[in-house]
Scaffold this motif. Structure first.
Motif, PDB file in Angstrom:
ATOM      1  N   UNK A   1     -17.096 -40.436  40.062  1.00  0.00           N
ATOM      2  CA  UNK A   1     -15.660 -40.615  39.845  1.00  0.00           C
ATOM      3  C   UNK A   1     -15.281 -42.087  39.949  1.00  0.00           C
ATOM      4  N   UNK A   2     -15.798 -42.774  40.964  1.00  0.00           N
ATOM      5  CA  UNK A   2     -15.502 -44.201  41.143  1.00  0.00           C
ATOM      6  C   UNK A   2     -15.936 -44.995  39.916  1.00  0.00           C
ATOM      7  N   UNK A   3     -17.074 -44.653  39.362  1.00  0.00           N
ATOM      8  CA  UNK A   3     -17.559 -45.363  38.179  1.00  0.00           C
ATOM      9  C   UNK A   3     -16.598 -45.191  37.004  1.00  0.00           C
ATOM     10  N   UNK A   4     -16.176 -43.948  36.753  1.00  0.00           N
ATOM     11  CA  UNK A   4     -15.239 -43.707  35.649  1.00  0.00           C
ATOM     12  C   UNK A   4     -13.894 -44.365  35.902  1.00  0.00           C
ATOM     13  N   UNK A   5     -13.418 -44.307  37.128  1.00  0.00           N
ATOM     14  CA  UNK A   5     -12.124 -44.896  37.455  1.00  0.00           C
ATOM     15  C   UNK A   5     -12.159 -46.411  37.316  1.00  0.00           C
ATOM     16  N   UNK A   6     -13.290 -47.004  37.621  1.00  0.00           N
ATOM     17  CA  UNK A   6     -13.449 -48.446  37.446  1.00  0.00           C
ATOM     18  C   UNK A   6     -13.342 -48.824  35.973  1.00  0.00           C
ATOM     19  N   UNK A   7     -13.972 -48.036  35.103  1.00  0.00           N
ATOM     20  CA  UNK A   7     -13.868 -48.280  33.664  1.00  0.00           C
ATOM     21  C   UNK A   7     -12.435 -48.076  33.179  1.00  0.00           C
ATOM     22  N   UNK A   8     -11.766 -47.042  33.695  1.00  0.00           N
ATOM     23  CA  UNK A   8     -10.383 -46.785  33.296  1.00  0.00           C
ATOM     24  C   UNK A   8      -9.494 -47.975  33.628  1.00  0.00           C
ATOM     25  N   UNK A   9      -9.667 -48.535  34.815  1.00  0.00           N
ATOM     26  CA  UNK A   9      -8.883 -49.696  35.219  1.00  0.00           C
ATOM     27  C   UNK A   9      -9.245 -50.942  34.402  1.00  0.00           C
ATOM     28  N   UNK A  10     -10.534 -51.084  34.090  1.00  0.00           N
ATOM     29  CA  UNK A  10     -10.994 -52.236  33.322  1.00  0.00           C
ATOM     30  C   UNK A  10     -10.344 -52.294  31.949  1.00  0.00           C
ATOM     31  N   UNK A  11     -10.070 -51.146  31.367  1.00  0.00           N
ATOM     32  CA  UNK A  11      -9.547 -51.085  30.007  1.00  0.00           C
ATOM     33  C   UNK A  11      -8.055 -50.746  29.956  1.00  0.00           C
ATOM     34  N   UNK A  12      -7.341 -51.016  31.046  1.00  0.00           N
ATOM     35  CA  UNK A  12      -5.888 -50.848  31.059  1.00  0.00           C
ATOM     36  C   UNK A  12      -5.272 -51.996  31.848  1.00  0.00           C
ATOM     37  N   UNK A  13      -3.950 -52.042  31.867  1.00  0.00           N
ATOM     38  CA  UNK A  13      -3.252 -53.147  32.523  1.00  0.00           C
ATOM     39  C   UNK A  13      -2.629 -52.670  33.831  1.00  0.00           C
ATOM     40  N   UNK A  14      -2.505 -53.581  34.823  1.00  0.00           N
ATOM     41  CA  UNK A  14      -2.029 -53.181  36.150  1.00  0.00           C
ATOM     42  C   UNK A  14      -0.671 -52.499  36.190  1.00  0.00           C
ATOM     43  N   UNK A  15       0.179 -52.705  35.187  1.00  0.00           N
ATOM     44  CA  UNK A  15       1.489 -52.051  35.200  1.00  0.00           C
ATOM     45  C   UNK A  15       1.464 -50.702  34.475  1.00  0.00           C
ATOM     46  N   UNK A  16       0.328 -50.357  33.860  1.00  0.00           N
ATOM     47  CA  UNK A  16       0.231 -49.105  33.121  1.00  0.00           C
ATOM     48  C   UNK A  16       0.110 -47.917  34.068  1.00  0.00           C
ATOM     49  N   UNK A  17       0.646 -46.798  33.646  1.00  0.00           N
ATOM     50  CA  UNK A  17       0.561 -45.563  34.417  1.00  0.00           C
ATOM     51  C   UNK A  17      -0.892 -45.178  34.669  1.00  0.00           C
ATOM     52  N   UNK A  18      -1.724 -45.254  33.618  1.00  0.00           N
ATOM     53  CA  UNK A  18      -3.119 -44.846  33.747  1.00  0.00           C
ATOM     54  C   UNK A  18      -3.852 -45.739  34.749  1.00  0.00           C
ATOM     55  N   UNK A  19      -3.560 -47.025  34.760  1.00  0.00           N
ATOM     56  CA  UNK A  19      -4.217 -47.951  35.690  1.00  0.00           C
ATOM     57  C   UNK A  19      -3.892 -47.584  37.134  1.00  0.00           C
TER      58      UNK A  19
END
Length: 216
Positions: A75-93
């Motif tokens: 899960x941590x690995x996938x979440x790291x990728x999710x954050x890498x490809x989004x912006x800090x103000x985005x809901x998904x991030x």
């Protein structure tokens, strides 16, 4: 809302016509997830990611399932990728950030989890931001992590802050926060834990009622 089967039908039509439609696959994966079909959801998320390796929602979607399966490292690995490809103000991030912090907490990596909780809570979110209503949950989770890290004074302050934040669908409830604040009071050798547990028990906390019985 209330039309998941219809949504799935239209998304399937899109995928049938455009087999490499990564967004349609990710959205259909989410529908499968909402319906409880984990296997189908994982298959759609995996295909979406294979087509577009920079789709943050697909990583986040798969991580939600991995968390339920208690596969924290994956899960941590996938979440790291999710954050890498989004912006800090985005809901998904921000959702990925919170879930990553909780996963690290479960792994006992408190020193890595706490800065992530801090970053979430430092965001100047407006009340209409989708993640604004989860601030109380994040504060509570941070408090629990601080207790686990034996930073009891900081934990108590965090629970105090959580109590003053609005809930999301009633969660986390006052009873749950008071239960854990009482535990922090007790572990730090301070008074006040009996009062917290009594209030928590009055709110319906069975664990608080058990602790009161043991303390009497």
């Amino acid at each position: 809302e209330g039309k998941l089967d219809e949504a799935k039908t239209w998304l399937t039509k899109a995928v049938d016509r455009f087999p490499r439609h990564a967004q349609a696959l990710e959205r259909r994966g989410f529908v499968h997830y909402m319906e409880g079909d984990t296997e189908a959801a994982l298959a759609d998320y995996a295909t979406s990611i294979a087509i577009d390796t920079k789709r943050p929602d697909a990583y986040l979607g798969r991580a939600r399932i991995l968390i339920k399966q208690e596969k924290w490292n994956e899960a941590v690995e996938d979440l790291t990728f999710s954050m890498k490809h989004s912006m800090p103000h985005h809901n998904v991030y921000l959702e990925a950030l919170h879930r990553k912090a909780k996963s690290l907490m479960e792994l006992g990596q408190y020193d890595k989890a706490i800065p992530l909780f801090n970053f979430f809570l430092s965001r100047p979110l407006q009340s209409d931001h989708p993640q604004f209503e989860f601030r109380r949950q994040v504060a509570f989770d941070k408090g629990r992590t601080l207790v686990a890290a034996n930073k009891l004074e900081d934990a108590i302050k965090m629970f105090d802050e959580a109590l003053n934040m609005p809930t999301h669908n009633g969660k986390p409830g006052m009873g749950e926060i008071l239960l854990h604040r009482g535990l922090a009071f007790q572990q730090s050798g301070q008074s006040g834990f009996i009062e917290d547990w009594q209030k928590a028990a009055d709110q319906g906390s069975e664990r608080a009622a058990e602790l009161l019985a043991e303390a009497s």
